[in-house]
Scaffold this active site. Structure first.
Site, PDB file in Angstrom:
ATOM      1  N   GLU A   1      49.634  68.350   9.150  1.00 47.09           N
ATOM      2  CA  GLU A   1      49.570  69.802   9.356  1.00 47.09           C
ATOM      3  C   GLU A   1      50.692  70.326  10.243  1.00 47.09           C
ATOM      4  O   GLU A   1      51.091  71.488  10.135  1.00 47.09           O
ATOM      5  CB  GLU A   1      48.209  70.191   9.964  1.00 47.09           C
ATOM      6  CG  GLU A   1      47.012  70.061   9.032  1.00 47.09           C
ATOM      7  CD  GLU A   1      46.374  68.684   9.037  1.00 47.09           C
ATOM      8  OE1 GLU A   1      47.008  67.706   9.513  1.00 47.09           O
ATOM      9  OE2 GLU A   1      45.230  68.563   8.553  1.00 47.09           O
TER      10      GLU A   1
ATOM     11  N   GLY B   1      43.175  67.977   5.182  1.00 47.06           N
ATOM     12  CA  GLY B   1      41.746  68.103   4.889  1.00 47.06           C
ATOM     13  C   GLY B   1      41.229  66.968   4.022  1.00 47.06           C
ATOM     14  O   GLY B   1      40.034  66.642   4.076  1.00 47.06           O
TER      15      GLY B   1
ATOM     16  N   GLU C   1      40.481  64.347   6.416  1.00 51.77           N
ATOM     17  CA  GLU C   1      39.311  64.788   7.205  1.00 51.77           C
ATOM     18  C   GLU C   1      38.026  64.669   6.389  1.00 51.77           C
ATOM     19  O   GLU C   1      36.973  64.303   6.919  1.00 51.77           O
ATOM     20  CB  GLU C   1      39.531  66.232   7.672  1.00 51.77           C
ATOM     21  CG  GLU C   1      40.629  66.320   8.732  1.00 51.77           C
ATOM     22  CD  GLU C   1      41.067  67.749   9.017  1.00 51.77           C
ATOM     23  OE1 GLU C   1      41.359  68.498   8.068  1.00 51.77           O
ATOM     24  OE2 GLU C   1      41.116  68.125  10.212  1.00 51.77           O
TER      25      GLU C   1
ATOM     26  N   ALA D   1      43.629  70.744   2.349  1.00 55.90           N
ATOM     27  CA  ALA D   1      43.116  72.068   1.971  1.00 55.90           C
ATOM     28  C   ALA D   1      44.203  72.738   1.141  1.00 55.90           C
ATOM     29  O   ALA D   1      45.380  72.365   1.214  1.00 55.90           O
ATOM     30  CB  ALA D   1      42.815  72.884   3.221  1.00 55.90           C
TER      31      ALA D   1
HETATM   32  N1  DAK Z   1      47.654  72.688  -1.383  1.00 55.71           N
HETATM   33  C1  DAK Z   1      48.028  73.291  -2.528  1.00 55.71           C
HETATM   34  N2  DAK Z   1      48.775  72.681  -3.480  1.00 55.71           N
HETATM   35  C2  DAK Z   1      49.164  71.418  -3.255  1.00 55.71           C
HETATM   36  C3  DAK Z   1      48.820  70.723  -2.065  1.00 55.71           C
HETATM   37  C4  DAK Z   1      48.017  71.418  -1.105  1.00 55.71           C
HETATM   38  N3  DAK Z   1      47.601  70.826   0.028  1.00 55.71           N
HETATM   39  N4  DAK Z   1      49.375  69.489  -2.129  1.00 55.71           N
HETATM   40  C5  DAK Z   1      50.025  69.412  -3.302  1.00 55.71           C
HETATM   41  N5  DAK Z   1      49.895  70.564  -3.995  1.00 55.71           N
HETATM   42  C6  DAK Z   1      50.452  70.889  -5.313  1.00 55.71           C
HETATM   43  C7  DAK Z   1      51.957  71.149  -5.219  1.00 55.71           C
HETATM   44  O1  DAK Z   1      52.196  72.467  -4.789  1.00 55.71           O
HETATM   45  C8  DAK Z   1      52.356  70.893  -6.649  1.00 55.71           C
HETATM   46  O2  DAK Z   1      52.027  72.035  -7.415  1.00 55.71           O
HETATM   47  P1  DAK Z   1      53.117  72.738  -8.397  1.00 55.71           P
HETATM   48  O3  DAK Z   1      54.289  73.030  -7.531  1.00 55.71           O
HETATM   49  O4  DAK Z   1      53.377  71.653  -9.427  1.00 55.71           O
HETATM   50  O5  DAK Z   1      52.396  73.905  -8.923  1.00 55.71           O
HETATM   51  C9  DAK Z   1      51.456  69.757  -7.087  1.00 55.71           C
HETATM   52  O6  DAK Z   1      50.344  69.779  -6.169  1.00 55.71           O
HETATM   53  C10 DAK Z   1      52.094  68.388  -6.985  1.00 55.71           C
HETATM   54  O7  DAK Z   1      52.629  68.240  -5.675  1.00 55.71           O
HETATM   55  P2  DAK Z   1      54.150  67.812  -5.390  1.00 55.71           P
HETATM   56  O8  DAK Z   1      55.049  68.272  -6.486  1.00 55.71           O
HETATM   57  O9  DAK Z   1      54.471  68.234  -4.012  1.00 55.71           O
HETATM   58  O10 DAK Z   1      54.011  66.207  -5.510  1.00 55.71           O
HETATM   59  P3  DAK Z   1      54.841  65.124  -4.714  1.00 55.71           P
HETATM   60  O11 DAK Z   1      54.420  63.814  -5.322  1.00 55.71           O
HETATM   61  O12 DAK Z   1      56.302  65.447  -4.682  1.00 55.71           O
HETATM   62  O13 DAK Z   1      54.331  65.187  -3.208  1.00 55.71           O
HETATM   63  C11 DAK Z   1      52.628  65.328  -1.462  1.00 55.71           C
HETATM   64  C12 DAK Z   1      52.987  64.887  -2.911  1.00 55.71           C
HETATM   65  C13 DAK Z   1      51.127  65.081  -1.293  1.00 55.71           C
HETATM   66  C14 DAK Z   1      53.403  64.456  -0.465  1.00 55.71           C
HETATM   67  C15 DAK Z   1      53.011  66.820  -1.264  1.00 55.71           C
HETATM   68  O14 DAK Z   1      52.418  67.554  -2.340  1.00 55.71           O
HETATM   69  C16 DAK Z   1      52.494  67.377   0.021  1.00 55.71           C
HETATM   70  O15 DAK Z   1      53.108  67.153   1.068  1.00 55.71           O
HETATM   71  N6  DAK Z   1      51.401  68.137  -0.034  1.00 55.71           N
HETATM   72  C17 DAK Z   1      50.882  68.842   1.126  1.00 55.71           C
HETATM   73  C18 DAK Z   1      50.197  67.908   2.083  1.00 55.71           C
HETATM   74  C19 DAK Z   1      49.691  68.646   3.290  1.00 55.71           C
HETATM   75  O16 DAK Z   1      50.482  69.224   4.079  1.00 55.71           O
HETATM   76  N7  DAK Z   1      48.351  68.651   3.526  1.00 55.71           N
HETATM   77  C20 DAK Z   1      47.766  69.338   4.635  1.00 55.71           C
HETATM   78  C21 DAK Z   1      47.384  70.754   4.233  1.00 55.71           C
HETATM   79  S1  DAK Z   1      46.637  71.679   5.565  1.00 55.71           S
HETATM   80  C22 DAK Z   1      39.492  73.729   7.876  1.00 55.71           C
HETATM   81  C23 DAK Z   1      39.338  72.877   6.802  1.00 55.71           C
HETATM   82  C24 DAK Z   1      40.424  72.145   6.331  1.00 55.71           C
HETATM   83  C25 DAK Z   1      41.666  72.300   6.877  1.00 55.71           C
HETATM   84  C26 DAK Z   1      41.836  73.142   7.965  1.00 55.71           C
HETATM   85  C27 DAK Z   1      40.741  73.870   8.460  1.00 55.71           C
HETATM   86  N8  DAK Z   1      38.413  74.486   8.388  1.00 55.71           N
HETATM   87  C28 DAK Z   1      37.089  74.234   7.804  1.00 55.71           C
HETATM   88  C29 DAK Z   1      38.568  75.347   9.479  1.00 55.71           C
HETATM   89  C30 DAK Z   1      42.774  71.547   6.298  1.00 55.71           C
HETATM   90  C31 DAK Z   1      44.060  71.909   6.350  1.00 55.71           C
HETATM   91  C32 DAK Z   1      45.024  71.151   5.534  1.00 55.71           C
HETATM   92  O17 DAK Z   1      44.677  70.213   4.844  1.00 55.71           O
END
Ligand code: DAK
Length: 256
Positions: A130, A107, A110, A64
């Site tokens: 998360e 997400g 998921e 997400a």
């Molecule tokens: N959200 C927003 N931007 C994201 C992102 C995300 N999840 N993942 C990556 N980006 C963006 C980065 O901010 C970056 O943007 P700029 O800084 O260039 O503007 C760009 O994508 C490239 O990412 P990186 O520079 O970080 O690239 P790397 O290759 O170094 O790393 C990575 C890739 C995938 C390992 C890293 O980006 C990362 O760790 N991303 C976050 C992964 C994460 O924590 N995902 C879980 C998020 S929480 C619900 C529905 C859904 C959910 C909850 C509730 N309901 C219906 C109730 C879901 C929650 C989640 O998914």
């Protein structure tokens, strides 16, 4: 027609491709709204028998959108209809295959698990990271991951952010098939076209019956399956399928 996804029909398969490359296909409200609208349109289109949801080679979806979520309050999340968008996927009647390459995190993982099957590229990585953001999965990660891979591994993934490679994901039963990155999407669409050629009403009910496993105790699930089985004897396709078998000819499905 859409800003965050690209759609096309290949044979009898509706393909929806997530397309926010700069954010690694992070699932913001706008993207999820477009995705659900596209899948519902495919569901209503008789020319489509099966769907594929995919991303890019680098990222299926990195979760997400953290930037959209960062300032949320519980009340805003509960009333903001984001969860309703995710629930709409469960009401799609035709089979949906996730074709996953690169990151399928949070997400993103998921979303793939909410589809009916997963075809992965060798570079796919599945994770529920998360915990690193101070939260837990909120769109099924603790439930579907545990059902798919078992408690031991789900605990490691959700409590400690462990990723699964494509091969591990296949070994533990999360993923159906793994292919080289050059062909995973083509193979997913090929599988989807094979499925799309089958009896449409039976396909819907088969998907419904399997998914009921996760909602019901065994006795209720068995009764539900039996009622769906009886119901199919009211279709032309059942008569056609059995007549085709007896007369040694290919069946012509009408979806009626
Ligand atoms: N959200 C927003 N931007 C994201 C992102 C995300 N999840 N993942 C990556 N980006 C963006 C980065 O901010 C970056 O943007 P700029 O800084 O260039 O503007 C760009 O994508 C490239 O990412 P990186 O520079 O970080 O690239 P790397 O290759 O170094 O790393 C990575 C890739 C995938 C390992 C890293 O980006 C990362 O760790 N991303 C976050 C992964 C994460 O924590 N995902 C879980 C998020 S929480 C619900 C529905 C859904 C959910 C909850 C509730 N309901 C219906 C109730 C879901 C929650 C989640 O998914």
């Amino acid at each position: 027609m859409y800003d965050n996804i690209i759609t096309r029909v290949e044979g009898r398969v509706g393909v929806a491709q997530l397309n926010r490359p700069k954010a690694l296909n992070a699932l913001n409200r706008e993207l999820m709204t477009e995705l659900m609208t596209a899948l519902e349109a495919f569901d209503a289109d008789p020319a489509v028998g099966c769907m594929v949801v995919t991303g890019s080679a680098r990222a299926f979806a990195a979760g997400a959108d953290i930037k959209e979520m960062a300032d949320a309050t519980p009340a805003r999340m509960m009333t903001g209809s984001f969860i309703d968008l995710w629930d709409r996927l469960q009401r799609i009647g035709k089979p949906v295959i996730a074709a996953v390459s690169g990151f399928a995190l949070g997400g993103g993982c998921e979303l793939a698990m909410a589809c009916d099957m997963i075809v992965a590229s060798e570079t796919a990585q599945f994770g529920q990271p998360e915990i690193n953001l101070g939260v837990i999965p909120g769109a099924g990660g603790t439930q579907r991951m545990t059902l798919a891979v078992g408690k031991a591994l789900a605990m490691e993934m959700v409590l400690n952010g462990r990723y699964l490679s494509a091969d591990e994901a296949q070994r533990y039963g999360l993923v159906n098939r793994v292919y080289p990155v050059e062909v995973y999407l083509e193979e997913a669409v090929r599988l989807a076209n094979e499925i799309a050629a089958r009896a449409p009403v039976a396909l819907r009910l088969a998907k419904e019956a399997i998914n009921a496993t996760f909602e019901m105790p065994l006795r209720a699930g068995l009764d539900h399956e039996r009622r769906l089985f009886y119901l199919l004897f009211s279709t032309d396709d059942q008569k056609e399928g059995m007549d085709a078998f007896i007369n040694k000819r290919p069946a012509q499905w009408k979806g009626q």
